[in-house]
Design an enzyme around this catalytic site. Structure first.
Site, PDB file in Angstrom:
ATOM      1  CD1 TRP A 194      30.633 102.137  35.223  1.00 43.48           C
ATOM      2  CD2 TRP A 194      32.142 101.838  33.588  1.00 43.48           C
ATOM      3  NE1 TRP A 194      31.340 103.318  35.073  1.00 43.48           N
ATOM      4  CE2 TRP A 194      32.264 103.162  34.069  1.00 43.48           C
ATOM      5  CE3 TRP A 194      32.983 101.419  32.553  1.00 43.48           C
ATOM      6  CZ2 TRP A 194      33.196 104.064  33.562  1.00 43.48           C
ATOM      7  CZ3 TRP A 194      33.915 102.315  32.055  1.00 43.48           C
ATOM      8  CH2 TRP A 194      34.010 103.616  32.568  1.00 43.48           C
ATOM      9  CD  GLU A 211      41.653  97.950  45.355  1.00 47.50           C
ATOM     10  OE1 GLU A 211      42.314  98.880  44.846  1.00 47.50           O
ATOM     11  OE2 GLU A 211      42.156  97.091  46.097  1.00 47.50           O
ATOM     12  CB  CYS A 265      41.420 102.286  38.649  1.00 48.38           C
ATOM     13  SG  CYS A 265      41.579 100.524  38.943  1.00 48.38           S
ATOM     14  CD  GLU A 295      40.385 107.574  37.780  1.00 44.92           C
ATOM     15  OE1 GLU A 295      39.438 107.927  38.485  1.00 44.92           O
ATOM     16  OE2 GLU A 295      40.836 106.408  37.785  1.00 44.92           O
TER      17      GLU A 295
HETATM   18  P1  ADP Z   1      31.689 105.443  37.852  1.00 48.48           P
HETATM   19  O1  ADP Z   1      31.368 106.919  37.941  1.00 48.48           O
HETATM   20  O2  ADP Z   1      32.975 105.159  37.233  1.00 48.48           O
HETATM   21  O3  ADP Z   1      30.529 104.604  37.400  1.00 48.48           O
HETATM   22  P2  ADP Z   1      31.061 105.056  40.524  1.00 48.48           P
HETATM   23  O4  ADP Z   1      31.973 105.171  41.670  1.00 48.48           O
HETATM   24  O5  ADP Z   1      29.997 106.081  40.332  1.00 48.48           O
HETATM   25  O6  ADP Z   1      31.979 104.952  39.297  1.00 48.48           O
HETATM   26  O7  ADP Z   1      30.342 103.637  40.511  1.00 48.48           O
HETATM   27  C1  ADP Z   1      30.913 102.460  41.005  1.00 48.48           C
HETATM   28  C2  ADP Z   1      29.828 101.633  41.651  1.00 48.48           C
HETATM   29  O8  ADP Z   1      29.306 102.371  42.760  1.00 48.48           O
HETATM   30  C3  ADP Z   1      28.633 101.335  40.753  1.00 48.48           C
HETATM   31  O9  ADP Z   1      28.178 100.019  41.023  1.00 48.48           O
HETATM   32  C4  ADP Z   1      27.613 102.358  41.212  1.00 48.48           C
HETATM   33  O10 ADP Z   1      26.279 101.947  40.968  1.00 48.48           O
HETATM   34  C5  ADP Z   1      27.891 102.424  42.695  1.00 48.48           C
HETATM   35  N1  ADP Z   1      27.449 103.654  43.370  1.00 48.48           N
HETATM   36  C6  ADP Z   1      27.269 104.885  42.862  1.00 48.48           C
HETATM   37  N2  ADP Z   1      26.863 105.750  43.816  1.00 48.48           N
HETATM   38  C7  ADP Z   1      26.778 105.048  44.976  1.00 48.48           C
HETATM   39  C8  ADP Z   1      26.424 105.364  46.338  1.00 48.48           C
HETATM   40  N3  ADP Z   1      26.072 106.590  46.718  1.00 48.48           N
HETATM   41  N4  ADP Z   1      26.484 104.363  47.253  1.00 48.48           N
HETATM   42  C9  ADP Z   1      26.840 103.126  46.913  1.00 48.48           C
HETATM   43  N5  ADP Z   1      27.198 102.767  45.656  1.00 48.48           N
HETATM   44  C10 ADP Z   1      27.158 103.701  44.701  1.00 48.48           C
END
Ligand code: ADP
Length: 476
Positions: free
Chosen positions: A147, A246, A280, A379
């Site tokens: 996001w 990434e 990031c 982080e």
């Molecule tokens: P943040 O905690 O900064 O939101 P995330 O790594 O949780 O970062 O989220 C990045 C993306 O990964 C978002 O689009 C989120 O919906 C997605 N996401 C979260 N959990 C999973 C999962 N288990 N498998 C695939 N995508 C995921």
């Protein structure tokens, strides 16, 4: 609603489920958004698989025309689409507009770069043989994005994959889907054939699992946390789905004692708090030479305390809200932990008194920290600027490299020797020397260590979505 885009149509989720999209500056509901399931993901992958048969056979010139029209649409509508980005992400309007300009540039740049996926001819080891390599599009790509950059993150991956001749199933973050909807609309009106881009917002785990286990999907490109990156790596080890990752960062900033301290302190107060530190490659750990440490601390505290916190549309706002309540709590929790470390909060760290609604936090500067501090190893992803000091180059490099992350690092000096030696010894994928923006549309963006795998942007970004094939001709 009708927020899933599959085979050229805007649809509800198959089970009609929705969730509420929240404005982080007001905590009010922006709109109910369709919440996709694994079944929707499967339908989207099927459609993308069919569309690949024709899209992969178009010329790079045909693809370029469509991508460049999409770029023009984004530029023409920049004010309107930037407003939606401010509402869903909280970032200041000027930052949102800047991000859309970069997103449009990415589509234009990859439109042209797709034309340059050159193979090579290899001098063979026999007279009757010729060897050549060619690049071909990989197939259906799943693209999951975070996001923090609601337009830049998707644009970077979508543009490269489409230019390469792949079809895509994309899942933007559930916190910021509106910007991704606008990119889909741009591609739709530019004439992208049905099924080439398909969008899902919804159950991240279910969609991720479907992407991992569906043999029609060849690769997942993921931008997000190292935590989720590891989940995808686990899954990919079973299914052999390829991955580009990434992930997180924990960028050190080395400030040597030959710089203009006031100028760097002022620039730091802007760079550290861009997008509220939710970046990031955000400059995060500030290592300042002991000779200028106290001077720098005083000046940076002065400039940081002058930053204006507020909603993204307010005039002169530098720092918006954090993205979610949970994200704010994480940052407050980290700051709390530094109290037991005897750290000193020089400014900020509290909720501004006039901003009790929304996820606002006053930008903080924290001093008197040891290398063992939580602020050196997590982080932060929030508006906190931790200050550390160093004695000499060796000490600076040792502290800077003391992290599991390896995305970006920054250094400030006017000494040529110091800049070359330091940049070569830092274990990071991107080094900014006397600058805060080491990345660019045309340059490879990628992390060492636990910060990722593969590259985005630049020509490297294109090849992430192509397979190399060796063709060997014998009996000549
Ligand atoms: P943040 O905690 O900064 O939101 P995330 O790594 O949780 O970062 O989220 C990045 C993306 O990964 C978002 O689009 C989120 O919906 C997605 N996401 C979260 N959990 C999973 C999962 N288990 N498998 C695939 N995508 C995921």
């Amino acid at each position: 609603m009708n927020n899933l885009f599959i085979n050229g149509e805007w649809l509800d989720a198959s089970d009609k489920k929705t969730y509420d999209l929240i404005n982080p500056a007001t905590e009010e509901i922006i709109a109910p958004i369709s919440f996709a399931t694994a079944k929707d993901a499967q339908a989207a992958i099927d459609v993308a698989h069919e569309a690949f048969k024709t899209w992969s056979k178009t010329t790079t010139y045909t693809r370029a025309e469509i991508l460049k029209k999409a770029a023009s649409y984004l530029r023409e509508n920049i004010t309107e689409i930037a407003k939606d980005m401010v509402n869903e992400s909280g970032k200041p309007f000027a930052e949102a507009k800047g991000e859309w300009a970069v997103a449009a540039n990415l589509f234009e740049w990859y439109a042209e770069e797709g034309k340059r996926a050159y193979g090579k001819t290899i001098p063979a080891n026999r007279l009757d043989k010729r060897s050549i390599t060619i690049w071909q599009p990989m197939g259906v790509i799943g693209i999951i994005t975070a996001w923090n950059f609601p337009a830049y993150n998707p644009a970077r991956a979508w543009a490269a994959a489409l230019a390469a001749g792949c079809t895509i199933v994309v899942k933007p973050s559930e916190n910021t889907p509106l910007s991704a909807f606008h990119i889909v609309k741009a591609l739709q009106q530019a004439g992208l054939p049905n099924g080439v881009v398909n969008l899902l917002v919804g159950d991240a785990v279910a969609i991720g699992d479907e992407m991992l286990s569906n043999p029609k999907l060849k690769k997942i490109s993921f931008t997000g946390s190292t935590r989720v990156g590891k989940i995808l790596m686990d899954g990919a080890s079973r299914t052999h789905t390829k991955l580009s990752l990434e992930l997180g960062g924990n960028a050190p900033v080395l400030i040597f004692d030959d710089v203009d301290v006031d100028a760097i302190a002022k620039a730091t107060s802007v760079a550290r708090f861009r997008n509220n530190g939710q970046v990031c490659i955000a400059p995060q750990r500030f290592y300042v030479h002991k000779n200028i440490y106290h001077q720098f601390a005083g000046l940076v505290t002065k400039y940081v305390s002058q930053l204006k916190v507020g909603a993204g549309f307010e005039e002169g706002v530098n720092v918006g809200p954090l993205i979610t309540k949970r994200q704010k709590e994480n940052v407050v929790d980290l700051l709390g932990k530094t109290k037991s470390e005897n750290a000193e909060i020089l400014t900020g760290g509290n909720t501004p008194s006039h901003l009790q609604k929304g996820y606002f936090l006053q930008p903080a500067v924290v001093a008197n920290l040891k290398q063992s501090s939580v602020l050196a190893h997590y982080e932060i992803f929030g508006p906190v600027l931790p200050l550390f000091s160093f004695d000499d180059l060796d000490d600076a490099i040792e502290k800077a490299n003391d992290t599991e992350y390896g995305l970006a690092a920054y250094l400030f000096t006017n000494n040529l020797k110091t800049s070359i030696h330091a940049s070569e010894r830092l274990e990071f994928g991107m080094i900014g020397i006397n600058e805060w923006a080491p990345h660019g549309t045309e340059s490879p963006f990628g992390g060492w260590k636990q910060s990722g795998q593969g590259h985005e942007s630049g020509s490297e970004g294109l090849y992430e979505y192509m397979e190399k094939k060796l063709i060997s001709i014998g009996g000549l």
